[in-house]
Motif scaffolding. Structure first.
Motif, short mmCIF file in Angstrom:
data_model
loop_
_atom_site.label_atom_id
_atom_site.label_comp_id
_atom_site.label_asym_id
_atom_site.label_seq_id
_atom_site.Cartn_x
_atom_site.Cartn_y
_atom_site.Cartn_z
N LEU A 26 0.69 -1.09 -0.21
CA LEU A 26 0.10 0.08 -0.09
C LEU A 26 0.90 1.32 0.15
O LEU A 26 0.53 2.32 -0.88
CB LEU A 26 -0.93 0.08 1.21
N SER A 27 1.81 1.25 1.05
CA SER A 27 2.51 2.54 0.84
C SER A 27 3.43 2.74 -0.71
O SER A 27 3.62 3.88 -0.85
CB SER A 27 3.60 2.56 2.08
N SER A 28 3.92 1.72 -1.09
CA SER A 28 4.45 1.80 -2.37
C SER A 28 3.21 2.24 -3.33
O SER A 28 3.82 3.09 -4.24
CB SER A 28 4.88 0.58 -3.19
N LEU A 29 2.40 1.87 -3.31
CA LEU A 29 1.03 2.32 -4.13
C LEU A 29 0.89 3.88 -4.21
O LEU A 29 0.69 4.62 -4.86
CB LEU A 29 -0.22 1.43 -4.04
N PRO A 40 -2.46 3.12 -14.57
CA PRO A 40 -0.89 2.60 -14.56
C PRO A 40 -0.42 2.14 -13.54
O PRO A 40 0.53 1.04 -13.43
CB PRO A 40 -0.30 3.87 -15.60
N ALA A 41 -0.73 2.88 -12.19
CA ALA A 41 0.03 2.68 -11.01
C ALA A 41 -0.57 1.34 -10.76
O ALA A 41 0.40 0.54 -10.04
CB ALA A 41 -0.21 3.82 -10.03
N PHE A 42 -1.84 1.14 -10.56
CA PHE A 42 -2.43 -0.44 -10.28
C PHE A 42 -1.49 -1.37 -10.92
O PHE A 42 -1.12 -2.35 -10.39
CB PHE A 42 -3.67 -0.56 -10.31
N THR A 43 -1.51 -1.17 -12.37
CA THR A 43 -0.90 -2.06 -13.26
C THR A 43 0.58 -2.26 -12.92
O THR A 43 0.93 -3.48 -12.84
CB THR A 43 -1.12 -1.84 -14.58
N THR A 44 1.36 -1.44 -12.59
CA THR A 44 2.63 -1.46 -12.47
C THR A 44 2.97 -2.28 -11.15
O THR A 44 3.66 -3.24 -11.12
CB THR A 44 3.42 -0.12 -12.14
N VAL A 45 2.22 -1.87 -9.98
CA VAL A 45 2.36 -2.82 -8.83
C VAL A 45 2.03 -4.03 -9.10
O VAL A 45 2.84 -4.97 -8.77
CB VAL A 45 1.36 -2.33 -7.55
N VAL B 93 -6.81 -3.58 3.04
CA VAL B 93 -6.36 -4.55 2.31
C VAL B 93 -7.35 -4.81 1.25
O VAL B 93 -6.89 -5.14 0.04
CB VAL B 93 -6.41 -6.16 3.26
N LEU B 94 -8.76 -4.66 1.58
CA LEU B 94 -9.69 -4.72 0.33
C LEU B 94 -9.38 -4.00 -0.73
O LEU B 94 -9.59 -4.09 -1.71
CB LEU B 94 -11.06 -4.60 1.05
N PHE B 95 -8.93 -2.59 -0.44
CA PHE B 95 -8.64 -1.44 -1.42
C PHE B 95 -7.46 -2.14 -2.18
O PHE B 95 -7.50 -1.99 -3.28
CB PHE B 95 -8.46 -0.35 -0.55
N PHE B 96 -6.43 -2.44 -1.39
CA PHE B 96 -5.23 -3.02 -2.29
C PHE B 96 -5.63 -4.07 -3.22
O PHE B 96 -5.28 -4.18 -4.34
CB PHE B 96 -4.03 -3.42 -1.26
N LEU B 98 -8.53 -4.75 -4.59
CA LEU B 98 -9.33 -4.18 -5.57
C LEU B 98 -8.51 -3.56 -6.30
O LEU B 98 -8.60 -3.89 -7.63
CB LEU B 98 -10.66 -3.56 -4.88
N THR B 99 -7.91 -2.64 -6.06
CA THR B 99 -7.22 -1.72 -7.06
C THR B 99 -5.95 -2.53 -7.63
O THR B 99 -6.01 -2.71 -8.88
CB THR B 99 -6.62 -0.37 -6.51
N VAL B 100 -4.92 -3.02 -6.90
CA VAL B 100 -4.03 -3.44 -7.64
C VAL B 100 -4.15 -4.84 -8.14
O VAL B 100 -3.89 -5.15 -9.18
CB VAL B 100 -2.62 -3.56 -6.58
N MET B 101 -4.77 -5.77 -7.38
CA MET B 101 -4.85 -7.27 -7.73
C MET B 101 -5.83 -7.37 -8.78
O MET B 101 -5.81 -7.94 -9.94
CB MET B 101 -4.96 -8.20 -6.68
N VAL B 102 -7.03 -6.77 -8.55
CA VAL B 102 -8.34 -6.96 -9.56
C VAL B 102 -8.04 -5.96 -10.72
O VAL B 102 -8.09 -6.39 -11.85
CB VAL B 102 -9.53 -6.85 -8.87
N ILE B 103 -8.07 -4.61 -10.44
CA ILE B 103 -8.00 -3.79 -11.70
C ILE B 103 -6.78 -3.87 -12.14
O ILE B 103 -6.38 -4.04 -13.54
CB ILE B 103 -8.52 -2.31 -11.20
N GLY B 104 -5.60 -3.65 -11.35
CA GLY B 104 -4.29 -3.75 -12.06
C GLY B 104 -3.93 -5.30 -12.86
O GLY B 104 -3.44 -5.35 -13.90
N GLY B 105 -4.36 -6.20 -12.09
CA GLY B 105 -4.28 -7.38 -12.61
C GLY B 105 -5.09 -7.57 -13.96
O GLY B 105 -4.46 -8.34 -14.77
N CYS B 106 -6.20 -7.34 -14.01
CA CYS B 106 -7.02 -7.50 -15.38
C CYS B 106 -6.42 -6.62 -16.30
O CYS B 106 -6.47 -7.07 -17.63
CB CYS B 106 -8.62 -6.95 -15.12
N ARG B 107 -5.62 -5.56 -16.04
CA ARG B 107 -5.27 -4.81 -17.15
C ARG B 107 -3.94 -5.36 -17.61
O ARG B 107 -3.63 -5.20 -18.74
CB ARG B 107 -4.95 -3.18 -16.63
N LEU B 108 -3.23 -6.04 -16.71
CA LEU B 108 -2.01 -6.68 -16.97
C LEU B 108 -2.53 -7.97 -18.00
O LEU B 108 -1.72 -8.05 -18.93
CB LEU B 108 -1.53 -7.31 -15.69
#
Lengths: 428, 157
Positions: A26-29, A40-45, B93-96, B98-108
């Motif tokens: 989270l802190s990196s994000l 792009p930030a979400f994707t990069t992480v 944790v839910l935020f992380f 949702l944003t990184v794993m679900v949204i970022g992951g789908c975009r990946l």
């Protein structure tokens, strides 16, 4: 600005009780969101997390954890303890030394401090209490000596260091760990012996040579694993990862022959080690995103410049780095600490002519101390847990053992030969 | 308990993955020394399995609440404060997830599908490897939502 966000958000999230891996992610994000648009930030992480795990050498971690778990359940740990007992049981504070030697042997086979602390602590805790040792002292000895498994090869954390340093040879690192690890173990034994003598803890009976031989033969199949794993890696027969998979197979066969584990226990043992592994892997994954954002913000370069502007005297810089790492180790688990701080400090010490394998040992030995301190010391928690005591009570007997570890750290930092003699002997 | 039921099956899948990964690496050594040339796919498959075990295992550990954290504050707060802190932690944790794993992951997934990336030895399209990220993200989101809204989550110890 970005640095402040990174550090502050990490400390706040951690302090509020968020799991370490998520706090790092989270802190990196948050830091990325300052300079990079959201998607792009979400994707990069997400991408950093996946590519961070995409490494053949990291595979050794689940395998060594699994091998340790099997050893723990399958009677291998007990045989190592018996052998250690016949060797050093007759010294003042006999069982304390048994604990230290057994933890070093166990660590030398399994490469995980937490596994060593729980395996050795749970089997020696009771006999030590019966012989009149106090729980706190036993726990403190068990906790500190268990971390030596991280310095003595095979060691998961040295594999992580090899990855973070951009490919320092795992075989060289493993060889470099032997003397510092054994030296620290001996210093711990010295302190434990003095402490035991002053408190009047019992001395075990002298064992006959035949008994030593018997326990040695009994432990031999387990010890043989050590030669297969380390010998195989050093001779270049297989990689650390392949050695670790071979260790799993070997342990499975051995426990099957010992008949202490039945086939239907195997899935459970697998699952238990998957849980332990996943916690380490996610720490690696999110730490990778943190090191990416740090590199993106040029933080390592700035810290290098800052450190070298304070002094270009090797001794002063090393003392400084050691102080920073000791402080970091108090708040951070060893895996993310190695992944995040290796890219920061390694260029500095290399600038000063230090060998990267030597620095790896210094860093790991340093962070081992943090594993035994509150509030995040995972080995401390496990050690206190299996001993059935409280953290506050263990602090007092831990102190002299810490001093022994610090002394070892100073020696290992400033006498490069302790780490480098063995790898050079084998031509690394 | 919904979380335990789902996690039981996640655990079974993980056991199989781990088992296959062990066999795969051993097979690699075996082919190199006995057959003479190592099958090129063993190393790649093992790396992909590790990504799966790491990410899916994270969801598993989340369901079991195994992740390492520092308990400095919780004991000092009252039960109400602890409850709020736990809610906050779950929401973060839910935020992380949702944003990184679900949204970022789908975009990946979308990007690797668009670029047509596939792996070197097995020519597996990379999106099949990365799909574990949004999938595990969804699991974590689900676990956290269940935890946030379950009545049994009041007393902790």
């Amino acid at each position: 600005m970005e640095v402040a966000i990174l550090v502050l958000s990490f400390i706040i999230l951690l302090g509020l009780g968020l799991p370490i891996a998520w706090s790092i992610g989270l802190s990196s994000l948050f830091t990325m969101l300052v300079s990079i648009p959201a998607i792009p930030a979400f994707t990069t992480v997400a991408q950093r997390m996946a590519t961070g795990l995409d490494s053949f050498s990291l595979l050794a971690i689940p395998f060594f954890v699994l091998a340790g778990q099997i050893m723990n359940r399958g009677g291998i740990a007990r045989r190592l303890i018996n052998f250690a007992k016949s060797l050093v049981g007759a010294l003042p504070g006999g069982l304390a030394h048994v604990n230290i030697i057994a933890a070093m042997l166990f660590g030398a086979i399994a490469g995980s401090a937490v596994a060593a602390a729980s395996a050795i602590g749970s089997s020696l805790g009771k006999p030590m209490e019966e012989e009149g040792y106090n729980k706190e002292f036993s726990a403190a000895v068990n906790i500190t000596s268990s971390t030596m498994g991280l310095v003595i090869p095979p060691s998961n954390i040295l594999i992580v260091y090899s990855l973070a340093s951009g490919g320092v040879s795992i075989a060289a690192l493993f060889l470099a760990g032997y003397i510092p690890g054994i030296l620290t173990g001996l210093l711990l034994m010295l302190v434990a012996g003095i402490w035991a003598k002053r408190k009047g803890f019992p001395t075990g009976e002298r064992t006959r040579l035949s008994e030593v031989l018997r326990t040695f033969v009994d432990a031999l199949p387990s010890l043989f694993l050590l030669f297969v794993v380390i010998g195989g890696i050093v001779a270049g027969i297989f990689t650390a990862t392949e050695a670790s998979a071979a260790a799993v197979l070997y342990c499975l066969v051995l426990t099957y022959l010992y008949k202490e584990v039945s086939l239907k226990d195997i899935p459970d043992i697998f699952l238990e080690s998957i849980g332990t592994t996943a916690i380490v892997l996610i720490l690696i994954a999110t730490s990778m995103s943190m090191s990416w954002i740090m590199a993106y913000e040029n933080i390592p370069q700035n810290i290098t410049d800052l450190l070298l502007s304070i002094s270009d005297n090797r001794i002063i810089v090393l003392v400084l780095i050691n102080f920073i790492l000791l402080f970091v180790g108090i708040f951070m688990d060893i895996t993310p600490a190695v992944l995040i701080f290796t890219p920061i400090f390694l260029p500095v010490v290399q600038e000063l002519g230090m060998d990267p394998a030597h620095f790896g040992i210094v860093m790991v030995l340093n962070l081992c101390i943090g594993l035994c301190t509150p509030p995040v010391g995972s080995v401390l928690f496990v050690g206190v847990g299996v001993a059935g005591t409280k953290i506050e009570k263990v602090v007092r007997p831990l102190l002299p053992l810490f001093i022994a570890m610090l002394f070892a750290l100073i020696l290992v930092t400033f006498v490069p030969g302790l780490s480098l003699w063995l790898p050079r002997l084998f031509g690394y | 308990m919904m979380i335990e039921k789902i996690n039981y099956w996640v655990g079974r899948v993980l056991i199989v993955l781990m088992f296959v990964m062990t066999l795969d690496v051993l097979w690699g050594v075996f082919t190199r020394y006995v057959v003479g040339s190592q099958a090129g796919w063993t190393e790649e498959l093992a790396r992909f399995l590790l990504i799966w075990i790491g990410i899916l295992g994270t969801a598993y550990a989340s369901g079991k609440k195994m992740h390492l954290s520092i308990d400095l504050l919780p004991p000092k707060l009252g039960p109400g404060g602890q409850q709020n802190l736990r809610r906050f932690s779950n929401v973060m944790v839910l935020f992380f997830a949702l944003t990184v794993m679900v949204i970022g992951g789908c975009r990946l997934l979308y990007i690797s599908a668009r670029l047509g990336q596939s792996s070197a030895a097995l020519s597996i399209p990379m999106q099949y490897v990365y799909i574990v990220i949004p999938f595990s993200g969804l699991l974590i989101v689900l676990y956290k939502l269940l935890d946030l809204f379950s009545p049994s989550s009041q007393p902790i110890e």
